[in-house]
Design a protein around this motif. Structure first.
Motif, PDB file in Angstrom:
ATOM      1  N   SER A   6       0.822  -1.203   0.000  1.00  0.00           N
ATOM      2  CA  SER A   6       0.000   0.000   0.000  1.00  0.00           C
ATOM      3  C   SER A   6       0.858   1.256   0.000  1.00  0.00           C
ATOM      4  N   ALA A   7       1.947   1.239   0.744  1.00  0.00           N
ATOM      5  CA  ALA A   7       2.854   2.388   0.775  1.00  0.00           C
ATOM      6  C   ALA A   7       3.469   2.595  -0.607  1.00  0.00           C
ATOM      7  N   GLN A   8       3.869   1.502  -1.251  1.00  0.00           N
ATOM      8  CA  GLN A   8       4.447   1.587  -2.595  1.00  0.00           C
ATOM      9  C   GLN A   8       3.397   2.102  -3.586  1.00  0.00           C
ATOM     10  N   MET A   9       2.157   1.656  -3.421  1.00  0.00           N
ATOM     11  CA  MET A   9       1.097   2.101  -4.322  1.00  0.00           C
ATOM     12  C   MET A   9       0.827   3.591  -4.129  1.00  0.00           C
ATOM     13  N   LYS A  10       0.817   4.058  -2.883  1.00  0.00           N
ATOM     14  CA  LYS A  10       0.586   5.470  -2.625  1.00  0.00           C
ATOM     15  C   LYS A  10       1.669   6.320  -3.279  1.00  0.00           C
ATOM     16  N   ILE A  11       2.906   5.883  -3.194  1.00  0.00           N
ATOM     17  CA  ILE A  11       4.007   6.601  -3.831  1.00  0.00           C
ATOM     18  C   ILE A  11       3.798   6.631  -5.339  1.00  0.00           C
ATOM     19  N   CYS A  12       3.398   5.514  -5.904  1.00  0.00           N
ATOM     20  CA  CYS A  12       3.191   5.438  -7.352  1.00  0.00           C
ATOM     21  C   CYS A  12       2.035   6.339  -7.785  1.00  0.00           C
ATOM     22  N   ILE A  13       0.966   6.344  -7.024  1.00  0.00           N
ATOM     23  CA  ILE A  13      -0.157   7.232  -7.341  1.00  0.00           C
ATOM     24  C   ILE A  13       0.317   8.685  -7.344  1.00  0.00           C
ATOM     25  N   ASP A  14       1.070   9.051  -6.321  1.00  0.00           N
ATOM     26  CA  ASP A  14       1.582  10.423  -6.226  1.00  0.00           C
ATOM     27  C   ASP A  14       2.491  10.761  -7.402  1.00  0.00           C
ATOM     28  N   GLU A  15       3.365   9.837  -7.791  1.00  0.00           N
ATOM     29  CA  GLU A  15       4.275  10.069  -8.921  1.00  0.00           C
ATOM     30  C   GLU A  15       3.489  10.169 -10.227  1.00  0.00           C
ATOM     31  N   CYS A  16       2.480   9.329 -10.395  1.00  0.00           N
ATOM     32  CA  CYS A  16       1.654   9.383 -11.608  1.00  0.00           C
ATOM     33  C   CYS A  16       0.921  10.719 -11.710  1.00  0.00           C
ATOM     34  N   LEU A  17       0.339  11.163 -10.610  1.00  0.00           N
ATOM     35  CA  LEU A  17      -0.405  12.425 -10.645  1.00  0.00           C
ATOM     36  C   LEU A  17       0.524  13.613 -10.851  1.00  0.00           C
ATOM     37  N   ALA A  18       1.718  13.558 -10.275  1.00  0.00           N
ATOM     38  CA  ALA A  18       2.698  14.628 -10.481  1.00  0.00           C
ATOM     39  C   ALA A  18       3.143  14.680 -11.937  1.00  0.00           C
ATOM     40  N   CYS A  19       3.350  13.513 -12.544  1.00  0.00           N
ATOM     41  CA  CYS A  19       3.766  13.453 -13.946  1.00  0.00           C
ATOM     42  C   CYS A  19       2.632  13.919 -14.853  1.00  0.00           C
ATOM     43  N   TYR A  20       1.413  13.531 -14.533  1.00  0.00           N
ATOM     44  CA  TYR A  20       0.242  13.999 -15.286  1.00  0.00           C
ATOM     45  C   TYR A  20       0.204  15.527 -15.312  1.00  0.00           C
ATOM     46  N   ARG A  21       0.318  16.129 -14.136  1.00  0.00           N
ATOM     47  CA  ARG A  21       0.272  17.598 -14.049  1.00  0.00           C
ATOM     48  C   ARG A  21       1.424  18.237 -14.832  1.00  0.00           C
ATOM     49  N   SER A  57      -3.490   5.501 -14.929  1.00  0.00           N
ATOM     50  CA  SER A  57      -2.827   4.557 -14.014  1.00  0.00           C
ATOM     51  C   SER A  57      -3.142   4.908 -12.572  1.00  0.00           C
ATOM     52  N   ALA A  58      -3.048   6.186 -12.231  1.00  0.00           N
ATOM     53  CA  ALA A  58      -3.379   6.621 -10.876  1.00  0.00           C
ATOM     54  C   ALA A  58      -4.831   6.275 -10.553  1.00  0.00           C
ATOM     55  N   HIS A  59      -5.719   6.515 -11.494  1.00  0.00           N
ATOM     56  CA  HIS A  59      -7.143   6.237 -11.302  1.00  0.00           C
ATOM     57  C   HIS A  59      -7.371   4.749 -11.005  1.00  0.00           C
ATOM     58  N   PHE A  60      -6.757   3.874 -11.783  1.00  0.00           N
ATOM     59  CA  PHE A  60      -6.933   2.435 -11.581  1.00  0.00           C
ATOM     60  C   PHE A  60      -6.397   1.987 -10.229  1.00  0.00           C
ATOM     61  N   MET A  61      -5.297   2.582  -9.786  1.00  0.00           N
ATOM     62  CA  MET A  61      -4.785   2.249  -8.453  1.00  0.00           C
ATOM     63  C   MET A  61      -5.725   2.773  -7.376  1.00  0.00           C
ATOM     64  N   LEU A  62      -6.228   3.977  -7.555  1.00  0.00           N
ATOM     65  CA  LEU A  62      -7.115   4.577  -6.561  1.00  0.00           C
ATOM     66  C   LEU A  62      -8.417   3.801  -6.392  1.00  0.00           C
ATOM     67  N   ILE A  63      -8.930   3.234  -7.481  1.00  0.00           N
ATOM     68  CA  ILE A  63     -10.180   2.477  -7.372  1.00  0.00           C
ATOM     69  C   ILE A  63      -9.939   1.016  -6.990  1.00  0.00           C
ATOM     70  N   GLY A  64      -8.667   0.619  -6.916  1.00  0.00           N
ATOM     71  CA  GLY A  64      -8.339  -0.738  -6.490  1.00  0.00           C
ATOM     72  C   GLY A  64      -8.488  -1.791  -7.567  1.00  0.00           C
ATOM     73  N   SER A  65      -8.420  -1.383  -8.819  1.00  0.00           N
ATOM     74  CA  SER A  65      -8.524  -2.352  -9.909  1.00  0.00           C
ATOM     75  C   SER A  65      -7.261  -3.196 -10.001  1.00  0.00           C
ATOM     76  N   GLU A  66      -7.447  -4.503 -10.112  1.00  0.00           N
ATOM     77  CA  GLU A  66      -6.296  -5.388 -10.267  1.00  0.00           C
ATOM     78  C   GLU A  66      -5.597  -5.182 -11.615  1.00  0.00           C
ATOM     79  N   HIS A  67      -6.250  -4.497 -12.532  1.00  0.00           N
ATOM     80  CA  HIS A  67      -5.672  -4.231 -13.846  1.00  0.00           C
ATOM     81  C   HIS A  67      -4.638  -3.108 -13.815  1.00  0.00           C
TER      82      HIS A  67
END
Length: 111
Positions: A6-21, A57-67
């Motif tokens: 979960s910690a790794q996923m949170k970091i990835c979500i943050d990196e994805c959203l930062a890159c998106y912006r 990618s961030a969206h799929f992690m946030l909603i908990g999709s295994e994809h």
């Protein structure tokens, strides 16, 4: 989010959203103003595609999709390509750095 995954996923979500912006803002402001190579279809489309795959990618992690793993693998590839192209053209170091951080984080999530 106490376990390592979960910690790794949170970091990835943050990196994805930062890159998106960063990609979207750079494309819409810096590239459109600079013109030339910055607005060539291949480069400009790559930047917009990078922003979108990062957001998705961030969206799929946030909603908990295994994809999310599949998307993160693709995101890492597109971010790497975007970083290389932005570096080649020059003047977009923040975008290069954001793409590289996101690619590294997404590679870990895809593994």
């Amino acid at each position: 989010m106490n376990d390592p995954q979960s910690a790794q996923m949170k970091i990835c979500i943050d990196e994805c959203l930062a890159c998106y912006r960063e990609c979207l803002a750079t494309a819409m402001h810096h590239c459109l103003q600079a013109g030339g190579e910055h607005t060539e279809p291949r480069h400009f489309t790559l930047m917009i595609a990078c922003a979108e795959i990062c957001r998705t990618s961030a969206h799929f992690m946030l909603i908990g999709s295994e994809h999310h793993r599949h998307l993160c693998g693709e995101c890492a590839e597109i971010c790497t390509e975007c970083a290389q192209d932005c570096e080649r053209i020059g003047g977009m170091q923040n975008c290069v750095d954001a793409c590289r951080r996101c690619a590294e984080s997404c590679r870990k999530m895809a593994a």
